[in-house]
Scaffold this active site. Structure first.
Site, PDB file in Angstrom:
ATOM      1  N   LYS A   1       0.841  -1.204   0.000  1.00 15.12           N
ATOM      2  CA  LYS A   1       0.000   0.000   0.000  1.00 15.12           C
ATOM      3  C   LYS A   1       0.877   1.257   0.000  1.00 15.12           C
ATOM      4  O   LYS A   1       2.075   1.195   0.291  1.00 15.12           O
ATOM      5  CB  LYS A   1      -0.931   0.000   1.210  1.00 15.12           C
ATOM      6  CG  LYS A   1      -0.238   0.005   2.562  1.00 15.12           C
ATOM      7  CD  LYS A   1      -1.253  -0.125   3.689  1.00 15.12           C
ATOM      8  CE  LYS A   1      -0.563  -0.162   5.043  1.00 15.12           C
ATOM      9  NZ  LYS A   1      -1.531  -0.276   6.157  1.00 15.12           N
TER      10      LYS A   1
ATOM     11  N   TYR B   1      13.214  31.624   5.968  1.00 10.14           N
ATOM     12  CA  TYR B   1      12.051  32.373   6.446  1.00 10.14           C
ATOM     13  C   TYR B   1      12.172  32.683   7.936  1.00 10.14           C
ATOM     14  O   TYR B   1      12.562  31.842   8.743  1.00 10.14           O
ATOM     15  CB  TYR B   1      10.764  31.580   6.212  1.00 10.14           C
ATOM     16  CG  TYR B   1      10.366  31.451   4.761  1.00 10.14           C
ATOM     17  CD1 TYR B   1       9.952  32.563   4.029  1.00 10.14           C
ATOM     18  CD2 TYR B   1      10.388  30.216   4.123  1.00 10.14           C
ATOM     19  CE1 TYR B   1       9.579  32.445   2.698  1.00 10.14           C
ATOM     20  CE2 TYR B   1      10.017  30.085   2.795  1.00 10.14           C
ATOM     21  CZ  TYR B   1       9.621  31.206   2.088  1.00 10.14           C
ATOM     22  OH  TYR B   1       9.246  31.084   0.766  1.00 10.14           O
TER      23      TYR B   1
END
Length: 390
Positions: free
Chosen positions: A46, A269
């Site tokens: 998966k 930032y």
């Protein structure tokens, strides 16, 4: 390892994920040694095989004689089925009623936990002149999906086993893995339910409850099949006295800029990092949209020339910065390891998971589709997959 062209393919980015298929084969063999020849192995693919690439992982597992593949949803199963027409594939999660016919047409095994869905599949099987193979999910305490292990459910499972065009191949449950005591309670509940079916003359061939963790912890609970995910990819720790598994995934990038900044200058930032002295900053073309989690800001380290370099500044969407001050002779284009094991050092999976405060599976499966996969077998690159171009 040089990233030479493979069948006309080459990398279009300076960030990539190397997947060692030999390590996956090795881990499968370790599991087979552990459970013995009589116990089947279902490999869980998966989430694009936990980020490794479902089709290539399926190929090496099939070549090494895995018994079954398991996925979470129908689309994952169909992707694999288109490439491998004969391998047994089990959808372990929910499939909507109106999509069941598509799955039957592709010879997919379904997980069922209601009489109503089983009846729909029985009807579809009749229309298509096919026998539909299912596994029944029993809820023994996880309380996620499945039939409660009670007398009402015994009635339901007995009716399902009597439906036309339905082959009940398996019945399974899943441990919550809280502790040994509660896991034993779940196992006992599952066994009692199976015994109840036996008293009604119902015998389902494949009974399974173990994932990779419980396969290692509880050899007495292996039953007829185990389902292993993280174990296959080498991300599951083993007891200290055992040889570790081989991690299949190595996340790599390259230095694309080297910049020297002075004391007092900030990086990234909000300037959460401000240089206390002259600092050499390296920039990598990888960020949180590639799956390198933003919450590693201020915590993560990478490997450059076998030495650890800390992340500085906030991790950006597409780039991140590292402190190269204490690493000599660094050049543009030098390879950087963000996750994985190398002869010159490693950035362990569990270390990253601990820093983020999550589990190993999330780290593996979050590598995004814009990161090319480079497949290695017999110490050679055998394929390059770029989802955005292929």
């Amino acid at each position: 390892m040089a990233l030479e062209n493979i069948s006309g393919k080459s990398l279009m980015r300076n960030t990539w994920l190397e997947v060692n298929l030999d390590n996956i084969a090795y881990n499968l063999e370790r599991a087979r040694d552990l459970v013995g020849k009589e116990v089947k192995i279902a490999a869980v693919l998966k989430a694009n095989a936990y980020g490794h690439g479902a089709l290539h992982v399926a190929g090496v597992l099939i070549k090494n004689k895995v018994d079954m593949l398991a996925v979470a949803c129908l689309t994952e199963a169909i992707e694999i089925r288109r490439a491998y027409p004969d391998v047994p594939i089990l959808v372990m999660g929910y499939t909507a009623d109106d999509k069941l016919k598509i799955g039957v047409e592709h010879n997919i095994r379904f997980t069922i936990y209601s009489l109503e869905q089983a009846e729909i599949l029985s009807e579809i099987g009749g229309l298509l002149n096919k026998e539909v193979t299912i596994h029944i999910k029993i809820n023994t305490g996880m309380n996620r999906i499945g039939l409660k292990a009670n007398n009402k459910s015994l009635d339901i499972v007995t009716k399902i086993c009597g439906l036309e065009n339905i082959k009940v191949e398996g019945i399974f449950s899943h441990f919550a893995l809280k502790n040994h005591e509660s896991d034993k309670d779940q196992y006992d509940s599952f066994i009692n339910f199976i015994d109840g079916l036996g008293k009604r003359g119902v015998d389902i061939p494949i009974k399974h409850i173990c994932d990779g963790i419980s396969m290692v912890q509880y050899p007495q609970y292996h039953m007829d099949m185990v389902r292993i995910g993280t174990y296959i990819y080498g991300g599951q720790p083993l007891p200290e006295n055992e040889e570790p598994l081989k991690l299949a995934m190595t996340l790599k990038s390259q230095i694309i800029q080297i910049n020297e900044i002075e004391k007092g200058e900030g990086v990234g930032y909000d300037y959460i990092f401000v240089a206390k002295d002259k600092t050499i900053v390296g920039t990598l073309p990888i960020g949180y949209s590639d799956g390198y989690m933003r919450c590693l800001t201020g915590k993560g380290e990478v490997l450059v020339k076998g030495k650890r370099a800390p992340l500085i500044g906030k991790i950006c969407m597409d780039q991140l910065m590292i402190d190269l001050t204490n690493i000599p002779d660094v050049s543009l284009g030098d390879e950087v390891i963000l996750l994985g094991e190398t002869p010159n050092g490693s950035i362990p999976l569990q270390e990253i998971a601990d820093k983020v405060g999550t589990n190993r599976n999330e780290i593996l499966s979050t590598v995004s589709r814009r990161v090319p996969r480079v497949y290695i077998e017999d110490s050679k690159i055998v394929d390059i997959v770029d989802y955005l171009l292929d």
